[in-house]
Design an enzyme around this catalytic site. Structure first.
Site, mmCIF file in Angstrom:
data_model
loop_
_atom_site.group_PDB
_atom_site.id
_atom_site.type_symbol
_atom_site.label_atom_id
_atom_site.label_comp_id
_atom_site.label_asym_id
_atom_site.label_seq_id
_atom_site.Cartn_x
_atom_site.Cartn_y
_atom_site.Cartn_z
ATOM 1 N N GLY A 233 0.905 -1.317 0.031
ATOM 2 C CA GLY A 233 -0.116 0.063 0.151
ATOM 3 C C GLY A 233 0.892 1.333 -0.022
ATOM 4 N N GLU A 274 4.305 -6.563 0.954
ATOM 5 C CA GLU A 274 3.761 -7.124 -0.331
ATOM 6 C C GLU A 274 3.710 -5.748 -1.247
ATOM 7 O OE1 GLU A 274 1.191 -10.944 1.109
ATOM 8 O OE2 GLU A 274 0.193 -8.993 0.777
ATOM 9 N N PRO A 275 4.610 -5.044 -1.690
ATOM 10 C CA PRO A 275 4.245 -3.957 -2.607
ATOM 11 C C PRO A 275 3.902 -4.444 -3.891
ATOM 12 C CG PRO A 275 6.702 -4.299 -2.316
ATOM 13 C CD PRO A 275 5.989 -5.404 -1.450
ATOM 14 N N ARG A 313 -8.013 2.590 -14.725
ATOM 15 C CA ARG A 313 -8.090 3.315 -13.246
ATOM 16 C C ARG A 313 -8.821 4.609 -13.410
ATOM 17 N NH1 ARG A 313 -3.892 4.979 -11.351
ATOM 18 N NH2 ARG A 313 -4.140 4.108 -9.174
ATOM 19 N N CYS A 343 -16.618 3.067 -26.843
ATOM 20 C CA CYS A 343 -17.956 3.670 -27.132
ATOM 21 C C CYS A 343 -18.617 3.420 -25.620
ATOM 22 C CB CYS A 343 -18.662 2.780 -28.153
ATOM 23 S SG CYS A 343 -20.346 3.425 -28.209
ATOM 24 N N GLU A 344 -18.103 4.358 -24.790
ATOM 25 C CA GLU A 344 -18.530 4.740 -23.323
ATOM 26 C C GLU A 344 -18.116 6.143 -23.027
ATOM 27 O OE1 GLU A 344 -20.369 2.937 -21.540
ATOM 28 O OE2 GLU A 344 -20.181 0.877 -22.497
#
Length: 416
Positions: A233, A274-275, A313, A343-344
């Site tokens: 994190g 845990e990066p 993201r 197409c959004e």
């Protein structure tokens, strides 16, 4: 409170390790993911240096970027693997990791996956009471395991990437510790590690210590521990003036607390981290070509040959990615919305000051190393891009661009 480094993000690289990004785009085409291998290894070494006072094991969160060549690079830098699926476990093995170097932390999978992972010899992280019971019924104390604790800590830059709060699906609530201990005793489980992960993009470095303290306090209930896993994190910078975790200070504070805990525990344990994003995010650039510059009475759109199918993201949780014009760095600046060809509503960046964007210009989207390709899809039946790793001053193609044959390979066309 631990400090953060304010890292300027206005830097607009034109070269990686002496190699022109424009030349890479010309050779391999766009859209294209480009990764700076030196940056990745430097990030691994930064963590190793920050935690050099303790027996440290880095388990790279493979979900961030799982290309086998990237995994091999990270392995050579001295890290292991954190896998959240059986497929990631297998990719780790294909990259040359030993089973003992892999932590498998699934969420809500069928027990057949757990059994397959046990057969492969990796460490299993148990994240529910039912899974603990089933694991104990099948393996008893013959196979050691880890337990994932939900510490009830709210952390992370967005609720969608905060995973340690009370309402999260991940881990076993710390309030259920009596039930955990009951199952361990009843099923004769051999618990070798305790794990916590509170979220990503954590703004307060003290969160790492808070999560660790939950494990330290809990650990005395488990006499056979070999490691404490504090998850990942660590925050990276996305734009100019954006804070990032001061990994050196976090390392010093957490290491000191960990060593004090080990003295009280009466045994030297390993500290696992845990990066994921921290190791690969800033190494990655998504190169895209401008297809059209479309002016309306209120907005100027720069439409590019990519979109949410290659970088989810921004649309998934409003993530910020810096963008700059590689082809016209010295042009007069104008305000643009950079949009994709899906197409959004497909906005990569809004209200950005860029040097004048012209049709055909190559734009660079930064911080595309983490959750770029790994979240990419074939939505709109679009093809996924190629990937290039720059290593030791040379660009290496590490994934070819998809073709229509790739898109249709597993389809079964019937006579209708």
């Amino acid at each position: 409170m631990a400090k953060f480094e304010n890292m300027p993000q206005a830097i607009k690289p034109t070269h990686i390790q002496g190699i022109s990004l424009e030349s890479i785009a010309e050779k391999y085409g766009t859209p294209l993911y480009v990764y700076d291998g030196e940056k990745i290894t430097n990030q691994v070494h930064a963590i190793q240096k920050a935690f050099q006072g303790v027996p440290l094991k880095i388990k790279y969160a493979t979900k961030a970027l799982s290309n086998i060549s990237i995994l091999k690079l990270i392995k050579n830098a001295g890290a292991g693997v954190d896998a959240v699926s059986l497929e990631e476990v297998r990719l780790g093995l294909m990259a040359g990791f030993q089973p003992s170097e892999i932590m498998y932390t699934p969420s809500g999978v069928g027990f057949d996956e757990i059994q397959e992972a046990v057969d492969l010899g990796v460490m299993i992280n148990l994240d529910s009471l039912p899974l603990m019971r089933k694991f104990g019924e099948v393996y008893g104390n013959k196979v050691g395991a880890c337990i994932r604790i939900n510490p009830h800590i709210m952390a992370g830059g967005n609720i969608k990437i905060s995973v340690g709060h009370k309402a999260s699906k991940f881990g076993i609530s710390i309030e259920q510790l009596p039930e955990i201990l009951e199952i361990v005793k009843e099923k004769n489980l051999r618990i070798l590690g305790l794990h916590v992960h509170t979220g990503s993009d954590i703004l307060d470095a003290e969160i790492f210590l808070r999560g660790a303290n939950v494990l330290f306090e809990t650990a005395f209930k488990f006499p056979d521990l070999e490691f404490i896993d504090c998850g990942g994190g660590f925050k990276v910078a996305y734009k100019e003036g954006d804070p990032r975790t001061d990994i050196q200070e976090v390392g010093e504070k957490v290491s000191k607390a960990f060593q004090q805990f080990c003295e009280k525990y009466g045994k030297q344990l390993e500290l696992w981290l845990e990066p994921g994003k921290f190791l690969v995010s800033e190494s990655g650039y998504l190169l895209v070509k401008t297809n059209v510059v479309k002016k309306t009475p209120t907005i100027t759109f720069a439409g590019v040959d990519s979109g949410l199918n290659h970088l989810l993201r921004p649309m998934l949780y409003d993530a910020y990615h810096d963008v700059y014009n590689l082809s016209n760095p010295d042009g007069n600046t104008h305000t643009y919305n950079i949009v994709g060809y899906i197409c959004e509503t497909d906005t990569i960046a809004s209200d950005r000051e860029l040097s004048e964007v012209r049709e055909g210009d190559i734009l660079v989207i930064k911080n595309a190393g983490a959750y770029g390709f790994s979240m990419a899809s074939n939505y709109n039946s679009r093809l996924r891009p190629a990937e290039v790793l720059v290593w030791e001053g040379k660009p290496h193609l590490i994934r070819t661009r998809e073709t229509i044959e790739d898109l249709t390979r597993n389809q079964v066309v019937i006579d209708i």
